[in-house]
Scaffold this active site. Sequence first.
Site: not given
Ligand SMILES: CC(=O)N[C@H]1[C@@H](OP(=O)(O)O)O[C@H](CO)[C@@H](O)[C@@H]1O
Ligand SMILES: [Mg+2]
Length: 546
Positions: A64, A270, A367-368
């Site tokens: 990603s 992305d 998601e934001a």
């Molecule tokens: C704050 C933030 O943007 N967190 C992201 C990030 O996860 P974390 O668990 O925060 O590392 O990666 C995920 C997968 O891509 C996405 O779903 C999520 O929203």
């Molecule tokens: Mg992605």
Amino acid sequence: MDLAQLREACSKYTKPAGFKPSYGTAGFRAEASLLHSTVFRCGLLMAARALKTGAATGLVVTASHNPVADNGVKLVEPTGYMLDQSWEVWADKLAVAEDTDALCNVIRELYQQEDIPYGSGTVMLAYDTRPSAEELVKAAGSGVQALGGLPIVCGLLTTPQLHWMVRHCNNSLKHTESTYYEEFASGFCTLVKGCKAEPQALTVDCANGVGAEALKTLSERIGAQLSVTLRNTGEGGLNEACGADYVQKERQFPAGMDDRQHGARCASLDGDADRLVYFHGMPAGNLQLLDGDRIAVLAALLIRDTLQKLPSDLPSPSVGIVQTAYANGASTQYIREQLRLETVVTPTGVKHLHAAAEHFDIGIYFEANGHGTVLFKPELIQRLHELGDCHEAAKDLLALVDMINQAVGDALSGILLVEAALRRRGWGLTEWADLYTDLPSRQLKTLTRDSGRKTDFTALQIKVKDRSVVVTADAETRAVTPEGLQSRINDSVSAVPSGRAFVRPSGTEDVVRVYAEAATQQAADDLAAEVARHVYDLAAGIGAPP
Ligand SMILES: CC(=O)N[C@H]1[C@@H](OP(=O)(O)O)O[C@H](CO)[C@@H](O)[C@@H]1O
Ligand SMILES: [Mg+2]
């Protein structure tokens, strides 16, 4: 299952000593050279999952928005959704098995406990533009074959394209890459047909990733109705100072984009094109971000406008918006008070949002950071088909169903959604941005433009000895452990007008994340810094204190 064949294949993919991969928020991710055994084992897993479900599954080799040296896997259910959460435990068990004996034991346990029938499971494979892809796809294919399954290499694709293909394949629908573009293009053209507003130029930062080629093909299919110029199509490093994650977190223009003049319309994908954010230039070279929260709001407006035109004797479908705690408080307030729609908050990770969105006839989730989509209940789609061609609004809603990737968030589909919604309202980005004003917020390593400030924002993702000591509840808005942390956060928050803050262990990185919002940027920055210190103090922070 041919045990000898399985053992031989397993012994070719040994796990690096001390490497303990974990499934996390959205699959496995690590430095690419560590991942051969993990990806091989995911091949085994998805072949077994295909047998269990009696349908094709999928696997995408991608990391990603991570740096180019990383790689990873995303695992796809026959529905096109992410791997069922009840199977994540098998993913973890397989991934951490130390050697061939341990791995074969886990396979045996999986077959017994899940009652896997014997046979040959089909697994569809795709990969992004990372140089490590070729070897890792081979490893995934070997895993599938080791359980007697059939790997189908679908090629270089965006993550959402593979999800869409798996879903369409299992619904006995045409599922080629070309059909993907045709369906999206045709849905979009139906929605913008008759719009008085002309298409407005959009510059898209493709993160130097797989989305560049896909968006080029899609926009060629659509023709004059979509006016996009592509940047970061491969001329620079993958996700390097560009892409949706960079723009959303850093609030900076991506590399290679000189569209800083006031009013320029821009968007960023992305690295695997499953996230999308919009932004535009403001006076003095500043950037205004239009994030996933705003895309959700715009989708809701488009859907509401269209539903209002349906015959009034039809029962009105339930519409709801699913967000996470990272959603800006102003967006939630707008959705509740102005749109009068229900909002649901779930833990971070699309798998949680997706499940909650399924409860509505039309469930919008974002998601934001720009990952999300809209789900339409099959019963509603059926009713719309029954209304047939005589109702423009039903036709428009069915066009939306075609144009929105209902398997998973899709940046390409997202661009079409935003462009169609804006054109149907005759809006530019300014009208969209003016719907509400974001509360100033701070998270991650967001840099400040005011060089006079002292706070080191890299400190807002805290390294601790063991991030699993931070356990949260209430959709990650409350820290249950370590003891005393939440009461310290409460004390800090209560002193700040419109303050809100929470902490959670990341599911993709070895850090604890801090988020804060407040009435002013300075107050949000200070609150985030204070909460970061609480985490450092109470959760055994390592390195220099924030
Ligand atoms: C704050 C933030 O943007 N967190 C992201 C990030 O996860 P974390 O668990 O925060 O590392 O990666 C995920 C997968 O891509 C996405 O779903 C999520 O929203
Ligand atoms: Mg992605």
